[in-house]
Design a protein around this motif. Sequence first.
Motif, PDB file in Angstrom:
ATOM      1  N   SER A   1       0.933  -1.074  -0.145  1.00 28.19           N
ATOM      2  CA  SER A   1      -0.177  -0.029   0.124  1.00 28.19           C
ATOM      3  C   SER A   1       0.713   1.147   0.007  1.00 28.19           C
ATOM      4  CB  SER A   1      -0.957   0.089   1.172  1.00 28.19           C
ATOM      5  OG  SER A   1      -0.159   0.006   2.196  1.00 28.19           O
ATOM      6  N   LEU A   2       0.406   2.382  -0.881  1.00 24.57           N
ATOM      7  CA  LEU A   2       1.046   3.707  -0.690  1.00 24.57           C
ATOM      8  C   LEU A   2       0.257   4.701  -0.025  1.00 24.57           C
ATOM      9  CD1 LEU A   2       2.475   4.029  -4.138  1.00 24.57           C
ATOM     10  CD2 LEU A   2       3.795   3.665  -2.209  1.00 24.57           C
ATOM     11  N   SER A   3       0.774   5.610   0.962  1.00 25.53           N
ATOM     12  CA  SER A   3       0.003   6.680   1.615  1.00 25.53           C
ATOM     13  C   SER A   3       1.069   7.598   1.775  1.00 25.53           C
ATOM     14  CB  SER A   3      -0.726   6.029   2.855  1.00 25.53           C
ATOM     15  OG  SER A   3       0.325   5.676   3.808  1.00 25.53           O
ATOM     16  N   GLN A   4       0.429   8.763   2.117  1.00 25.93           N
ATOM     17  CA  GLN A   4       1.216  10.137   2.553  1.00 25.93           C
ATOM     18  C   GLN A   4       0.917  10.213   3.929  1.00 25.93           C
ATOM     19  OE1 GLN A   4       3.257  11.996   0.801  1.00 25.93           O
ATOM     20  NE2 GLN A   4       2.945  11.019  -1.239  1.00 25.93           N
ATOM     21  N   GLU A   5       2.058  10.237   4.695  1.00 26.69           N
ATOM     22  CA  GLU A   5       2.264  10.419   6.024  1.00 26.69           C
ATOM     23  C   GLU A   5       3.221  11.541   6.502  1.00 26.69           C
ATOM     24  OE1 GLU A   5       3.335   7.508   9.712  1.00 26.69           O
ATOM     25  OE2 GLU A   5       1.556   6.953   8.787  1.00 26.69           O
ATOM     26  N   GLY A   6       2.880  12.607   6.802  1.00 31.53           N
ATOM     27  CA  GLY A   6       3.855  13.893   7.209  1.00 31.53           C
ATOM     28  C   GLY A   6       4.513  14.508   6.181  1.00 31.53           C
TER      29      GLY A   6
ATOM     30  N   THR B   1      -6.850  -9.650 -10.649  1.00 30.00           N
ATOM     31  CA  THR B   1      -7.453  -9.637  -8.945  1.00 30.00           C
ATOM     32  C   THR B   1      -7.028  -8.578  -8.566  1.00 30.00           C
ATOM     33  OG1 THR B   1      -5.503 -11.050  -8.039  1.00 30.00           O
ATOM     34  CG2 THR B   1      -7.431 -12.239  -8.651  1.00 30.00           C
ATOM     35  N   GLU B   2      -8.234  -7.754  -7.760  1.00 27.03           N
ATOM     36  CA  GLU B   2      -7.719  -6.557  -7.009  1.00 27.03           C
ATOM     37  C   GLU B   2      -8.084  -6.754  -5.631  1.00 27.03           C
ATOM     38  OE1 GLU B   2     -10.228  -2.518  -6.302  1.00 27.03           O
ATOM     39  OE2 GLU B   2     -10.417  -3.270  -8.866  1.00 27.03           O
ATOM     40  N   PRO B   3      -7.061  -7.007  -4.956  1.00 32.03           N
ATOM     41  CA  PRO B   3      -7.105  -7.253  -3.390  1.00 32.03           C
ATOM     42  C   PRO B   3      -7.960  -6.297  -2.872  1.00 32.03           C
ATOM     43  CG  PRO B   3      -5.012  -7.963  -4.099  1.00 32.03           C
ATOM     44  CD  PRO B   3      -5.585  -7.265  -5.354  1.00 32.03           C
ATOM     45  N   THR B   4      -8.886  -6.525  -1.908  1.00 35.78           N
ATOM     46  CA  THR B   4      -9.746  -5.215  -1.315  1.00 35.78           C
ATOM     47  C   THR B   4      -8.774  -4.260  -0.635  1.00 35.78           C
ATOM     48  OG1 THR B   4      -9.882  -6.616   0.686  1.00 35.78           O
ATOM     49  CG2 THR B   4     -11.768  -6.636  -0.894  1.00 35.78           C
ATOM     50  N   GLY B   5      -7.507  -4.625  -0.149  1.00 40.96           N
ATOM     51  CA  GLY B   5      -6.739  -3.449   0.575  1.00 40.96           C
ATOM     52  C   GLY B   5      -5.919  -2.960  -0.569  1.00 40.96           C
ATOM     53  N   TRP B   6      -6.210  -3.071  -1.716  1.00 38.19           N
ATOM     54  CA  TRP B   6      -5.413  -1.793  -2.793  1.00 38.19           C
ATOM     55  C   TRP B   6      -6.375  -0.366  -2.528  1.00 38.19           C
ATOM     56  CZ3 TRP B   6      -4.746  -3.867  -8.373  1.00 38.19           C
ATOM     57  CH2 TRP B   6      -3.806  -4.973  -8.217  1.00 38.19           C
ATOM     58  N   PHE B   7      -7.376  -0.373  -2.499  1.00 38.29           N
ATOM     59  CA  PHE B   7      -8.465   0.936  -2.484  1.00 38.29           C
ATOM     60  C   PHE B   7      -9.283   0.732  -1.437  1.00 38.29           C
ATOM     61  CE2 PHE B   7      -7.924  -0.411  -7.285  1.00 38.29           C
ATOM     62  CZ  PHE B   7      -6.629   0.633  -7.188  1.00 38.29           C
ATOM     63  N   ASP B   8      -9.110  -0.267  -0.390  1.00 37.36           N
ATOM     64  CA  ASP B   8      -9.971  -0.162   0.696  1.00 37.36           C
ATOM     65  C   ASP B   8     -11.490  -0.328   0.227  1.00 37.36           C
ATOM     66  OD1 ASP B   8      -7.955   0.119   2.547  1.00 37.36           O
ATOM     67  OD2 ASP B   8      -7.906   2.265   2.447  1.00 37.36           O
ATOM     68  N   GLY B   9     -11.606  -1.204  -0.659  1.00 39.49           N
ATOM     69  CA  GLY B   9     -13.095  -1.374  -1.257  1.00 39.49           C
ATOM     70  C   GLY B   9     -13.710  -0.220  -2.139  1.00 39.49           C
ATOM     71  N   ALA B  10     -13.031   0.743  -2.289  1.00 34.01           N
ATOM     72  CA  ALA B  10     -13.508   1.841  -2.931  1.00 34.01           C
ATOM     73  C   ALA B  10     -13.517   1.389  -4.692  1.00 34.01           C
ATOM     74  CB  ALA B  10     -12.857   3.430  -2.691  1.00 34.01           C
ATOM     75  N   ASN B  11     -14.356   1.903  -5.442  1.00 29.54           N
ATOM     76  CA  ASN B  11     -14.210   1.600  -6.720  1.00 29.54           C
ATOM     77  C   ASN B  11     -13.393   2.883  -7.419  1.00 29.54           C
ATOM     78  OD1 ASN B  11     -14.590   0.832  -9.379  1.00 29.54           O
ATOM     79  ND2 ASN B  11     -16.765   0.741  -9.177  1.00 29.54           N
ATOM     80  N   LEU B  12     -12.008   2.650  -7.652  1.00 35.76           N
ATOM     81  CA  LEU B  12     -11.333   3.817  -8.216  1.00 35.76           C
ATOM     82  C   LEU B  12     -11.111   3.606  -9.572  1.00 35.76           C
ATOM     83  CD1 LEU B  12      -8.777   4.668  -5.443  1.00 35.76           C
ATOM     84  CD2 LEU B  12     -10.866   5.688  -5.788  1.00 35.76           C
ATOM     85  N   LEU B  13     -11.191   2.371 -10.141  1.00 39.59           N
ATOM     86  CA  LEU B  13     -10.736   2.091 -11.498  1.00 39.59           C
ATOM     87  C   LEU B  13     -11.727   3.045 -12.640  1.00 39.59           C
ATOM     88  CD1 LEU B  13     -10.461  -1.859 -11.752  1.00 39.59           C
ATOM     89  CD2 LEU B  13      -8.698  -0.026 -11.487  1.00 39.59           C
ATOM     90  N   ARG B  14     -12.857   3.045 -12.337  1.00 39.64           N
ATOM     91  CA  ARG B  14     -13.964   3.551 -13.276  1.00 39.64           C
ATOM     92  C   ARG B  14     -13.560   5.278 -13.224  1.00 39.64           C
ATOM     93  NH1 ARG B  14     -16.332  -1.054 -12.326  1.00 39.64           N
ATOM     94  NH2 ARG B  14     -17.354  -2.073 -14.044  1.00 39.64           N
TER      95      ARG B  14
END
Length: 288
Positions: free
Chosen positions: A207-212, A251-264
């Motif tokens: 996972s990628l995220s911005q922190e500080g 396959t798109e693990p749910t951890g990729w986008f926390d269940g959000a539908n970002l592909l479309r």
Amino acid sequence: MTALLLTLASLAVAQPQTHEQQNPLYKELQEKGLNIGTESPAKFPAPTLPDGLDAAKQKAAILDLLAGDYDYNNFVRNSVVAPQMMKIRDITPSDPKAPARAVDVWFVVYGDFEQTADDKFLDRLFKNGRNEGMGKSLTDEDLAQRKIAAPAKQEGYGLLEFDFLDRVRIKATGRAVWSRTADSAVAAAVLDPRFLKDAEFPCEWKSLSQEGGSLKLGPPQPWSGAAITIKITKLAAPAGALFVEQHIIFTEPTGWFDGANLLRSKLPPVVQNNVRTMRKEWARAAGK
């Protein structure tokens, strides 16, 4: 993912056999399908343009594909900003913890079909289309250390590392097989499960995220179930036009986008940019 396919090596010299005869992986993905963690593998669609069609039948097939959503003349025009067609599909049945998705893309480029036999051109083409990430071809020694036989002439193994929609960092190690006929060129690639937990060439995501104000990477997670096919077909008309169709299932693990539908929402502009970059590269190769 697209760069893994065609930067491994050049397409082979034209052979009299069909792609299905030359390219066992392409045939397998269509007939048996991709393992997505269920009892029903996901089969890849047959090509929109089979080899051997004349101009009238090619146009009829493209019109059927467009189904009135795009004007034919606009779709095939020689322009960097001509439209591309894209569909995102859910594959069922699939694992609820890693639902399977399909992304299908069709577009037209203008250039010399013989460029598909030039490995340097293909390497430049897909590196520019990627815009990010890096790749590495595996050597015979790399494979031997893992008790994998050296690849055939039209086969290769490679690792691709890239960030997907700014939310996931992916390392994908897979096998690719390519083929070429008088009418078209094909490449197919699939993640190789033998590399799932490989220390040097894994199949994994973080996972990628911005922190500080800095980028934070999550722990590595294994990833399997992804493949792609690309077919580039010469059009009888307009002159110099090449029809490109690309099919991806993953396959798109749910951890990729926390269940959000970002592909479309986020994938279409990425695809559009890659298509336009590829068109520019074809034009540059033609000296235009």
